[in-house]
Write a protein that holds these residues in place. Structure first.
Motif, mmCIF file in Angstrom:
data_model
loop_
_atom_site.group_PDB
_atom_site.id
_atom_site.type_symbol
_atom_site.label_atom_id
_atom_site.label_comp_id
_atom_site.label_asym_id
_atom_site.label_seq_id
_atom_site.Cartn_x
_atom_site.Cartn_y
_atom_site.Cartn_z
ATOM 1 N N MET A 1 -10.485 2.419 10.428
ATOM 2 C CA MET A 1 -11.124 1.508 9.466
ATOM 3 C C MET A 1 -12.355 0.903 10.140
ATOM 4 S SD MET A 1 -9.763 -2.067 7.782
ATOM 5 C CE MET A 1 -9.014 -1.439 6.301
ATOM 6 N N PRO A 2 -13.503 0.892 9.448
ATOM 7 C CA PRO A 2 -14.676 0.237 10.036
ATOM 8 C C PRO A 2 -14.390 -1.237 10.344
ATOM 9 C CG PRO A 2 -15.345 1.615 8.210
ATOM 10 C CD PRO A 2 -13.838 1.556 8.182
ATOM 11 N N LEU A 3 -14.894 -1.679 11.469
ATOM 12 C CA LEU A 3 -14.696 -3.059 11.891
ATOM 13 C C LEU A 3 -15.130 -4.044 10.806
ATOM 14 C CD1 LEU A 3 -13.852 -5.037 14.109
ATOM 15 C CD2 LEU A 3 -16.156 -4.789 15.074
ATOM 16 N N LEU A 4 -16.200 -3.730 10.104
ATOM 17 C CA LEU A 4 -16.682 -4.603 9.018
ATOM 18 C C LEU A 4 -15.578 -4.917 8.026
ATOM 19 C CD1 LEU A 4 -18.901 -6.029 7.329
ATOM 20 C CD2 LEU A 4 -19.346 -3.806 6.284
ATOM 21 N N TRP A 5 -14.861 -3.885 7.582
ATOM 22 C CA TRP A 5 -13.829 -4.099 6.566
ATOM 23 C C TRP A 5 -12.613 -4.786 7.149
ATOM 24 C CZ3 TRP A 5 -16.589 -4.380 2.766
ATOM 25 C CH2 TRP A 5 -17.618 -3.476 2.508
ATOM 26 N N ALA A 6 -12.324 -4.554 8.431
ATOM 27 C CA ALA A 6 -11.237 -5.282 9.090
ATOM 28 C C ALA A 6 -11.563 -6.774 9.120
ATOM 29 C CB ALA A 6 -11.013 -4.737 10.500
ATOM 30 N N ILE A 7 -12.817 -7.087 9.443
ATOM 31 C CA ILE A 7 -13.252 -8.486 9.508
ATOM 32 C C ILE A 7 -13.260 -9.127 8.123
ATOM 33 C CG2 ILE A 7 -15.255 -9.974 9.949
ATOM 34 C CD1 ILE A 7 -15.979 -8.000 12.257
ATOM 35 N N ALA B 1 -27.193 -5.786 8.344
ATOM 36 C CA ALA B 1 -26.526 -6.905 7.670
ATOM 37 C C ALA B 1 -25.122 -7.130 8.231
ATOM 38 C CB ALA B 1 -26.449 -6.658 6.170
ATOM 39 N N CYS B 2 -24.519 -6.077 8.778
ATOM 40 C CA CYS B 2 -23.142 -6.135 9.281
ATOM 41 C C CYS B 2 -23.068 -6.441 10.769
ATOM 42 C CB CYS B 2 -22.452 -4.802 9.002
ATOM 43 S SG CYS B 2 -23.175 -3.444 9.966
ATOM 44 N N THR B 3 -24.152 -6.854 11.390
ATOM 45 C CA THR B 3 -24.172 -7.069 12.838
ATOM 46 C C THR B 3 -23.219 -8.176 13.264
ATOM 47 O OG1 THR B 3 -26.464 -6.316 12.957
ATOM 48 C CG2 THR B 3 -25.657 -7.610 14.816
ATOM 49 N N PRO C 1 -24.942 -6.986 20.300
ATOM 50 C CA PRO C 1 -24.951 -6.740 18.852
ATOM 51 C C PRO C 1 -24.534 -5.304 18.530
ATOM 52 C CG PRO C 1 -27.193 -6.779 19.710
ATOM 53 C CD PRO C 1 -26.285 -7.141 20.856
ATOM 54 N N VAL C 2 -23.639 -5.176 17.558
ATOM 55 C CA VAL C 2 -23.212 -3.865 17.066
ATOM 56 C C VAL C 2 -23.207 -3.891 15.553
ATOM 57 C CG1 VAL C 2 -21.799 -3.317 19.103
ATOM 58 C CG2 VAL C 2 -20.730 -4.406 17.122
ATOM 59 N N ARG C 3 -23.397 -2.738 14.971
ATOM 60 C CA ARG C 3 -23.339 -2.596 13.514
ATOM 61 C C ARG C 3 -21.886 -2.277 13.146
ATOM 62 N NH1 ARG C 3 -29.109 -1.828 12.205
ATOM 63 N NH2 ARG C 3 -30.003 -3.185 13.774
ATOM 64 N N SER C 4 -21.213 -3.230 12.570
ATOM 65 C CA SER C 4 -19.776 -3.123 12.343
ATOM 66 C C SER C 4 -19.395 -2.189 11.200
ATOM 67 C CB SER C 4 -19.171 -4.506 12.107
ATOM 68 O OG SER C 4 -19.683 -5.105 10.929
ATOM 69 N N CYS C 5 -20.346 -1.788 10.373
ATOM 70 C CA CYS C 5 -20.013 -0.909 9.245
ATOM 71 C C CYS C 5 -19.678 0.506 9.694
ATOM 72 C CB CYS C 5 -21.140 -0.871 8.220
ATOM 73 S SG CYS C 5 -22.626 0.021 8.766
#
Length: 150
Positions: free
Chosen positions: A18-24, A44-46, A53-57
């Motif tokens: 699962m992308p980190l973005l959706w976990a968050i 936008a997902c940084t 910095p990482v792109r969480s998507c």
């Protein structure tokens, strides 16, 4: 899966890919990090992963296990950068701002007094409203505020 999110250990029952973005956002309920493009281009997902910095998507949540994740909520509205952001009226529509602030936070941690070239190199996030000049001014002001406190 155990994640260190904004200084707290969070247990999430999610798939490893699962992308980190959706976990968050969906699982941990922290919605300050935004979805923009889904292909790690807009920023936008940084979030910060061990201060970088990482792109969480596009990053699997499993890649963040055992590492410190900081989201916009982790800044808690008190940083010199956030104060400068408000004072210089950086946001227009505001959608990109959480990712911009996270990228700028990482920059100032690495380079407490960045040049314009440093800012241009570090802030690769897309702002559709074009507030880049105000972003640059706010980063410089935050650097001055930080220097005054040192």
């Amino acid at each position: 899966m155990q994640l260190q999110l904004n200084g707290k250990s969070v247990s999430l029952d999610i798939e490893t890919d699962m992308p980190l973005l959706w976990a968050i956002r969906d699982e941990a309920g922290l919605t300050g990090t935004k979805f923009g493009c889904g292909v790690a281009m807009c920023g936008a997902c940084t979030v910060l992963l061990d201060g970088e910095p990482v792109r969480s998507c596009s990053l699997p949540a499993s890649a963040a296990v055992g590492r410190k994740i900081t989201t916009i909520e982790g800044l808690r509205g008190t940083s010199a950068l956030q104060k400068a952001w408000i004072a210089k009226q950086v946001p227009q529509c505001g959608y990109c701002q959480s990712g911009m602030l996270m990228a700028a936070t990482a920059l100032l941690a690495r380079k407490p007094k960045p040049t314009d070239a440093d800012i241009d190199a570090a802030i690769t996030n897309l702002c559709r409203c074009g507030t880049y000049p105000r972003i640059k001014v706010a980063i410089h002001e935050a650097a001055q505020l930080g220097k005054a406190r040192a």
